[in-house]
Design a protein around this motif. Structure first.
Motif, short mmCIF file in Angstrom:
data_model
loop_
_atom_site.label_atom_id
_atom_site.label_comp_id
_atom_site.label_asym_id
_atom_site.label_seq_id
_atom_site.Cartn_x
_atom_site.Cartn_y
_atom_site.Cartn_z
N ILE A 20 -0.86 0.97 -7.63
CA ILE A 20 -0.23 1.74 -6.55
C ILE A 20 -0.65 3.19 -6.69
N GLY A 21 -1.10 3.78 -5.59
CA GLY A 21 -1.60 5.14 -5.61
C GLY A 21 -0.77 6.11 -4.80
N GLU A 22 -1.45 7.05 -4.18
CA GLU A 22 -0.81 8.16 -3.48
C GLU A 22 -0.02 7.71 -2.25
N GLU A 23 1.01 8.49 -1.94
CA GLU A 23 1.80 8.24 -0.74
C GLU A 23 1.00 8.64 0.48
N LEU A 24 1.00 7.78 1.49
CA LEU A 24 0.29 8.06 2.74
C LEU A 24 1.25 8.50 3.83
N GLY A 25 2.51 8.09 3.73
CA GLY A 25 3.49 8.45 4.75
C GLY A 25 4.83 7.81 4.44
N SER A 26 5.86 8.28 5.15
CA SER A 26 7.18 7.68 4.94
C SER A 26 8.01 7.83 6.20
N GLY A 27 9.01 6.97 6.29
CA GLY A 27 9.95 6.99 7.40
C GLY A 27 11.35 6.87 6.84
N GLN A 28 12.29 6.53 7.69
CA GLN A 28 13.69 6.47 7.27
C GLN A 28 13.93 5.42 6.19
N PHE A 29 13.33 4.23 6.35
CA PHE A 29 13.58 3.13 5.41
C PHE A 29 12.31 2.56 4.79
N ALA A 30 11.19 3.24 4.95
CA ALA A 30 9.95 2.71 4.39
C ALA A 30 9.04 3.85 3.92
N MET A 31 8.21 3.51 2.94
CA MET A 31 7.21 4.43 2.44
C MET A 31 5.90 3.66 2.32
N VAL A 32 4.79 4.30 2.69
CA VAL A 32 3.49 3.65 2.61
C VAL A 32 2.65 4.38 1.56
N LYS A 33 2.09 3.58 0.64
CA LYS A 33 1.23 4.13 -0.41
C LYS A 33 -0.10 3.40 -0.40
N LYS A 34 -1.13 4.10 -0.79
CA LYS A 34 -2.44 3.48 -0.95
C LYS A 34 -2.37 2.60 -2.19
N CYS A 35 -3.04 1.45 -2.16
CA CYS A 35 -3.09 0.60 -3.35
C CYS A 35 -4.46 -0.06 -3.45
N ARG A 36 -4.76 -0.53 -4.66
CA ARG A 36 -6.04 -1.20 -4.92
C ARG A 36 -5.74 -2.55 -5.58
#
Length: 150
Positions: A20-36
């Protein structure tokens, strides 16, 4: 208790399969991270959705809504719509492993350009409309449309 038609997601730790890598974005109930993906080295986006812990709680997303999103994503296969690769679940989150679109947000791309050629504009509009048309043909309405400069 889970209803009989409720699908179970992988119960293993997502970190066992993905770095799991850097955060790409987030909202009220979710967060998106880059992953490999460890086994292939391929990059994806990991969407961590907070599960609602009780019916009375207002925090998080109820399991049925997450299940609905996953069910819809599993039906989709189009070059202008992101694809679902995998789904994991732990006590607090459901993690969707999604296609990584790394071109950045279209709005940011347009804001940095001084002008956009007719060909570029036509290409962007065509991609958006083709993706939306595909969804509508499957009777799916999208309420959080995002476009990228792929």
């Amino acid at each position: 208790m889970k209803s009989p038609n409720m699908e179970t997601f992988k119960q293993q730790k997502v970190e066992d399969f993905y770095d799991i890598g850097e955060e790409l974005g987030s909202g009220q109930f979710a967060m998106v991270k880059k992953c490999r993906e460890k086994s292939t080295g391929l990059e994806y986006a990991a969407k961590f959705i907070k599960k609602r812990q009780s019916r009375a709680s207002r925090r998080g997303v109820c399991r049925e809504e997450i299940q609905r999103e996953v069910s819809i994503l599993r039906q989709l296969l189009h070059p202008n719509v992101i694809t679902l690769h995998d789904v994991f679940e732990n006590r607090t989150d459901v993690v969707l492993i999604l296609e990584l679109v790394s071109g950045g947000e279209l709005f940011d791309f347009l804001a940095q350009k001084e002008s956009l050629s007719e060909e570029e504009a036509t290409s962007f509009i065509k991609q958006i409309l083709e993706g939306v048309n595909y969804l509508h043909a499957k009777k799916i309405a999208h309420f959080d449309l995002k476009s990228t400069s792929r």
